[in-house]
Design a protein around this motif. Sequence first.
Motif, short mmCIF file in Angstrom:
data_model
loop_
_atom_site.label_atom_id
_atom_site.label_comp_id
_atom_site.label_asym_id
_atom_site.label_seq_id
_atom_site.Cartn_x
_atom_site.Cartn_y
_atom_site.Cartn_z
N THR A 121 11.98 2.75 -2.03
CA THR A 121 12.50 3.81 -2.89
C THR A 121 12.41 3.44 -4.38
OG1 THR A 121 14.00 4.46 -1.14
CG2 THR A 121 14.55 5.22 -3.36
N GLY A 122 11.83 4.35 -5.14
CA GLY A 122 11.76 4.14 -6.58
C GLY A 122 10.55 3.34 -7.04
N GLU A 123 9.72 2.89 -6.12
CA GLU A 123 8.58 2.05 -6.49
C GLU A 123 7.27 2.85 -6.49
OE1 GLU A 123 8.76 -1.26 -7.47
OE2 GLU A 123 10.88 -0.85 -7.50
N ILE A 124 6.21 2.24 -7.01
CA ILE A 124 4.92 2.92 -7.07
C ILE A 124 3.80 1.96 -6.65
CG2 ILE A 124 4.51 2.42 -9.53
CD1 ILE A 124 3.57 5.51 -9.59
N ASP B 13 0.82 -1.22 0.00
CA ASP B 13 0.00 0.00 0.00
C ASP B 13 0.85 1.26 0.00
OD1 ASP B 13 -2.59 -1.05 -0.07
OD2 ASP B 13 -2.42 -1.64 2.03
N GLU B 14 1.93 1.22 0.79
CA GLU B 14 2.87 2.35 0.89
C GLU B 14 4.05 1.83 1.69
OE1 GLU B 14 0.88 5.50 3.00
OE2 GLU B 14 0.79 4.36 4.86
N GLY B 15 5.09 2.65 1.82
CA GLY B 15 6.20 2.22 2.67
C GLY B 15 7.54 2.66 2.16
#
Length: 251
Positions: free
Chosen positions: A77-80, A72-74
């Motif tokens: 780095t660099g991800e979506i 969901d989030e976290g």
Amino acid sequence: MKKLMAANWKMYKTVEQAATTAKELATLLADNLSGDREVLIFPPFTAIAAVAGAFKDKAAFFVGGQNLHPADEGAFTGEIAPAMLLDLGCLWALAGHSERRHIFGETDEQVGAKMAFGLEKGLKMILCIGEKIEERRAGNVETVLARQLEQGLAGVDKAIAPERLSVAYEPVWAIGTGEIAGPDEIKHAHSFTRHKLNDFFGANADEIPILYGGSVKPDSAPAIMALDNVDGVLVGGASLKADSFSRIVVA
Ligand code: PGA
């Protein structure tokens, strides 16, 4: 089933270039897009909002994300995340594109996690599969496709609505090479995929679009679209120009 005419813009185009191409495409297709076709663009992340804006009032034009991370989030780095793609106006996302698998080392297990998570969060998902040339030469096409399908779909709800899912068969040796799979190769891979989908999802799977991708061009698209079990295309290079892609969309 609607035919899905998809464009993968990979790491090409600034925001302005993407918006311009999207608007040109909508204009070129304004009068000749038949009711059984949908147009789907996968811009780079930075240009998703611009392309979604250009398609705002266009019923059959959609936008998707080229990749997603299954959280969901976290601190990734660099991800979506899927929610970020939905927020930008994406309806679809890709999982398992051969460049993700072979340049960035994504495993079947990771691809499966992306498929399941994207669907769970409300995106429609395209699972990309396809063999490398050495796998084809060794007679392993069915083994490779079976593994990619089984692991890619492992976490997907068996009762999923078929219009939420698609599979793109893209032989790795045909992507960006100008070398296109022959009609018998495409028919064989697509019919094998259809049978596998029927095994997973039952008769409903007849309504899951199976796309072909790999060096599709305006001249080759009509013959490909006419093949059994080809329900659309996923186009890279020839989708970057509106004129070329619009000719593929109406093929
Ligand atoms: P290509 O790319 O049309 O340039 O071969 C297809 C894809 O990567 O989806």
